[in-house]
Design a protein around this motif. Structure first.
Motif, PDB file in Angstrom:
ATOM      1  N   ALA A 350       0.804  -1.213   0.000  1.00  0.00           N
ATOM      2  CA  ALA A 350       0.000   0.000   0.000  1.00  0.00           C
ATOM      3  C   ALA A 350       0.840   1.268   0.000  1.00  0.00           C
ATOM      4  CB  ALA A 350      -0.930   0.004   1.217  1.00  0.00           C
ATOM      5  N   GLY A 351       2.173   1.125  -0.113  1.00  0.00           N
ATOM      6  CA  GLY A 351       3.016   2.300  -0.094  1.00  0.00           C
ATOM      7  C   GLY A 351       4.473   1.957  -0.312  1.00  0.00           C
ATOM      8  N   LEU A 352       5.308   2.978  -0.197  1.00  0.00           N
ATOM      9  CA  LEU A 352       6.748   2.830  -0.355  1.00  0.00           C
ATOM     10  C   LEU A 352       7.426   3.196   0.952  1.00  0.00           C
ATOM     11  CD1 LEU A 352       7.186   4.664  -3.793  1.00  0.00           C
ATOM     12  CD2 LEU A 352       6.846   2.202  -3.405  1.00  0.00           C
ATOM     13  N   VAL A 367       8.846  11.633  -6.210  1.00  0.00           N
ATOM     14  CA  VAL A 367       9.032  11.697  -7.657  1.00  0.00           C
ATOM     15  C   VAL A 367       8.578  10.400  -8.322  1.00  0.00           C
ATOM     16  CG1 VAL A 367      10.744  11.890  -9.502  1.00  0.00           C
ATOM     17  CG2 VAL A 367      10.891  13.399  -7.498  1.00  0.00           C
ATOM     18  N   ARG A 368       8.899   9.284  -7.681  1.00  0.00           N
ATOM     19  CA  ARG A 368       8.501   7.991  -8.243  1.00  0.00           C
ATOM     20  C   ARG A 368       6.985   7.858  -8.309  1.00  0.00           C
ATOM     21  NH1 ARG A 368       9.806   2.002  -5.690  1.00  0.00           N
ATOM     22  NH2 ARG A 368       8.945   0.785  -7.434  1.00  0.00           N
ATOM     23  N   LEU A 369       6.281   8.269  -7.263  1.00  0.00           N
ATOM     24  CA  LEU A 369       4.823   8.177  -7.271  1.00  0.00           C
ATOM     25  C   LEU A 369       4.208   9.112  -8.303  1.00  0.00           C
ATOM     26  CD1 LEU A 369       3.867   7.903  -3.474  1.00  0.00           C
ATOM     27  CD2 LEU A 369       3.671   6.136  -5.226  1.00  0.00           C
ATOM     28  N   ARG A 370       4.814  10.255  -8.491  1.00  0.00           N
ATOM     29  CA  ARG A 370       4.293  11.174  -9.505  1.00  0.00           C
ATOM     30  C   ARG A 370       4.490  10.627 -10.919  1.00  0.00           C
ATOM     31  NH1 ARG A 370       7.362  16.574 -11.276  1.00  0.00           N
ATOM     32  NH2 ARG A 370       8.736  14.875 -11.967  1.00  0.00           N
ATOM     33  N   ASP A 371       5.641  10.026 -11.169  1.00  0.00           N
ATOM     34  CA  ASP A 371       5.998   9.623 -12.524  1.00  0.00           C
ATOM     35  C   ASP A 371       5.520   8.232 -12.913  1.00  0.00           C
ATOM     36  OD1 ASP A 371       7.234  12.054 -12.677  1.00  0.00           O
ATOM     37  OD2 ASP A 371       9.267  11.284 -12.398  1.00  0.00           O
ATOM     38  N   ASP A 372       5.171   7.405 -11.934  1.00  0.00           N
ATOM     39  CA  ASP A 372       4.772   6.024 -12.221  1.00  0.00           C
ATOM     40  C   ASP A 372       3.292   5.857 -11.893  1.00  0.00           C
ATOM     41  OD1 ASP A 372       4.421   3.286 -12.468  1.00  0.00           O
ATOM     42  OD2 ASP A 372       6.369   2.782 -11.592  1.00  0.00           O
ATOM     43  N   ALA A 373       2.458   6.160 -12.865  1.00  0.00           N
ATOM     44  CA  ALA A 373       1.007   6.129 -12.653  1.00  0.00           C
ATOM     45  C   ALA A 373       0.513   4.722 -12.335  1.00  0.00           C
ATOM     46  CB  ALA A 373       0.288   6.667 -13.891  1.00  0.00           C
ATOM     47  N   ARG A 378      -1.839   1.021  -8.343  1.00  0.00           N
ATOM     48  CA  ARG A 378      -1.826  -0.253  -7.607  1.00  0.00           C
ATOM     49  C   ARG A 378      -1.868  -0.024  -6.097  1.00  0.00           C
ATOM     50  NH1 ARG A 378       3.212  -2.312  -8.608  1.00  0.00           N
ATOM     51  NH2 ARG A 378       3.935  -2.177  -6.461  1.00  0.00           N
ATOM     52  N   LEU A 379      -1.084   0.925  -5.626  1.00  0.00           N
ATOM     53  CA  LEU A 379      -1.064   1.209  -4.194  1.00  0.00           C
ATOM     54  C   LEU A 379      -2.419   1.734  -3.724  1.00  0.00           C
ATOM     55  CD1 LEU A 379       2.451   2.912  -3.863  1.00  0.00           C
ATOM     56  CD2 LEU A 379       1.861   0.502  -3.583  1.00  0.00           C
ATOM     57  N   ARG A 380      -3.059   2.554  -4.555  1.00  0.00           N
ATOM     58  CA  ARG A 380      -4.387   3.074  -4.195  1.00  0.00           C
ATOM     59  C   ARG A 380      -5.410   1.953  -4.086  1.00  0.00           C
ATOM     60  NH1 ARG A 380      -2.999   7.505  -7.639  1.00  0.00           N
ATOM     61  NH2 ARG A 380      -4.012   6.490  -9.411  1.00  0.00           N
ATOM     62  N   ARG A 381      -5.321   0.962  -4.964  1.00  0.00           N
ATOM     63  CA  ARG A 381      -6.268  -0.162  -4.914  1.00  0.00           C
ATOM     64  C   ARG A 381      -6.040  -1.027  -3.681  1.00  0.00           C
ATOM     65  NH1 ARG A 381      -4.806  -0.648 -10.419  1.00  0.00           N
ATOM     66  NH2 ARG A 381      -3.459  -2.419  -9.878  1.00  0.00           N
TER      67      ARG A 381
END
Length: 422
Positions: A350-352, A367-373, A378-381
């Motif tokens: 659910a996160g990093l 930056v990774r969360l912004r750039d990797d939709a 997946r984490l949101r689900r």
């Protein structure tokens, strides 16, 4: 069964002890039990009594079927060790006196993080000849050392002796983490009296929802990648790391593409605001504490939730309660806490994780969360699925079964076992 609950935090305060106590007690009332809570005038964390309340010696009201007795206490802002001890001691005394006038109690629960409330719970159990439960939310006073709020001294040694005394005298201990249970067992407390009931979330209130566009516009966050820290801004949280990250983002990414919202109050807030202003960190937005009913609106704005504690072995035993709310909301977590809570994030996907007090690692995660939709989606689900395991209603039922057993209701006998270690 009549449950007497001692807690110096209670709604309309919105911190973790207040929310847990209220949500558990509400469910116990729904299950047909009588619940009386002894607390004080709401004032956390600003040290100022909320509008509509007064700091009197005795006030009584009803809140969703819970009888709430508010007693006088010495009120101070959530900072300064000596004044906070006076706050705790005053509540200990007045809550004990008030409890003497609460009739036909079957069981007493006293909650930390500070254990002077537990002292009152033990004393009430002796007078009323009833079992009592120590709800352990923090290893205190060890946490004082962890944040350097007080230097090593004989006073801390005395507090630790009192702490162990209370653990031994409690009929049972309810710990909010498995790590706390292991800590107590290593210190000689019998494991069979320690029961783990973790923190959780009201999944009827916190669930995935679209961004609140009205609030987004009010705060000027349209088109931004919004990361947020929601909760107490205290000494343990090491929130200078977030400001370090904001500086790095400004200097490396450029512009104001990233915004960091910091909602809440606490001992560090003033210093954090001052630093942000002095360094021109316009992309860091400070928001005052809001009522619990409005918190979900702010969660909805976040593309990432930041959870952070200082790098310390003690904090690896902690599970920040906000973790369950942001998972339930479907907000990807950037988790700067080691230990048990990090394992929850990893298992739930659910996160990093990032190393506590490492601003560079936090920036890399943002930056990774912004750039990797795909990753963010997946984490949101996964968050809401994992949050189902921490449904506050189910956890309240788990704790109620323990209280019924200790209070003599397990077999319907009406027997009240005497507190075993007076």
């Amino acid at each position: 069964m009549h449950i007497l609950f001692l807690s110096d935090n209670f709604p309309p305060e919105v911190n973790a002890p207040a929310s847990r106590t209220f949500e558990h007690c509400r469910e116990w009332v729904k299950a047909g039990h009588q619940v009386t809570v002894i607390t004080c005038a709401p004032n956390f964390p600003k040290g100022r009594v909320f509008d509509g309340y007064r700091n009197r010696f005795w006030q009584s009201a009803d809140m969703e079927g819970i009888r709430v007795i508010r007693v006088w206490s010495y009120i101070t802002r959530n900072e300064g060790f000596a004044k906070r001890i006076l706050d705790y001691l005053s509540y200990m005394v007045t809550s004990f006196v008030a409890a003497l006038f609460v009739r036909r109690v079957d069981i007493i629960v006293a909650t930390s993080p500070q254990f002077f409330t537990a002292c009152a719970g033990w004393a009430v159990s002796v007078v009323k000849w009833r079992p009592w439960v120590f709800e352990l939310r923090d290893i205190w006073p060890e946490s004082i050392r962890a944040v350097s709020a007080m230097k090593a001294s004989r006073a801390l040694d005395v507090l630790e002796k009192i702490e162990l005394f209370l653990y031994r005298r409690a009929t049972a201990i309810v710990s909010v983490t498995h790590s706390f249970k292991e800590n107590l067992i290593q210190r000689g407390i019998a494991g069979d009296k320690i029961h783990v009931v973790t923190n959780g979330v009201d999944i009827q209130q916190f669930f995935p929802r679209p961004k609140d566009t009205e609030l987004e516009a009010t705060l000027g966050l349209q088109g931004k990648f919004v990361a947020g820290y929601i909760g107490t801004q205290g000494m343990a949280h090491g929130l200078d790391t977030l400001l370090d990250a904001a500086t790095l983002l400004r200097n490396t990414v450029g512009g104001d593409a990233f915004h960091i919202v910091m909602l809440g109050d606490g001992a560090s807030r003033v210093a954090l605001q001052k630093r942000a202003q002095e360094e021109g960190l316009s992309a860091v937005l400070f928001v005052d504490t809001v009522p619990k009913a409005d918190v979900a609106r702010y969660w909805s704005l976040l593309d990432a939730s930041i959870i952070h504690l200082k790098k310390n072995d003690l904090f690896s035993t902690v599970i920040p309660s906000k973790l369950f709310e942001c998972m339930a909301m479907g907000t990807p977590v950037l988790h700067g806490v080691e230990g048990e809570s990090a394992r929850i994030i990893t298992e739930a996907d659910a996160g990093l994780l990032f190393q506590p007090e490492n601003a560079e690692a936090l920036v890399a995660g943002l930056v990774r969360l912004r750039d990797d939709a795909e990753l963010a989606a997946r984490l949101r689900r996964n968050g809401p699925v994992a949050a189902q395991k921490y449904d506050r209603k189910a956890l309240a039922s788990d704790m109620l079964r323990l209280l019924q057993t200790l209070g003599g209701e397990a077999d319907g006998s009406g027997h009240h076992p005497r507190q075993a270690h007076l």
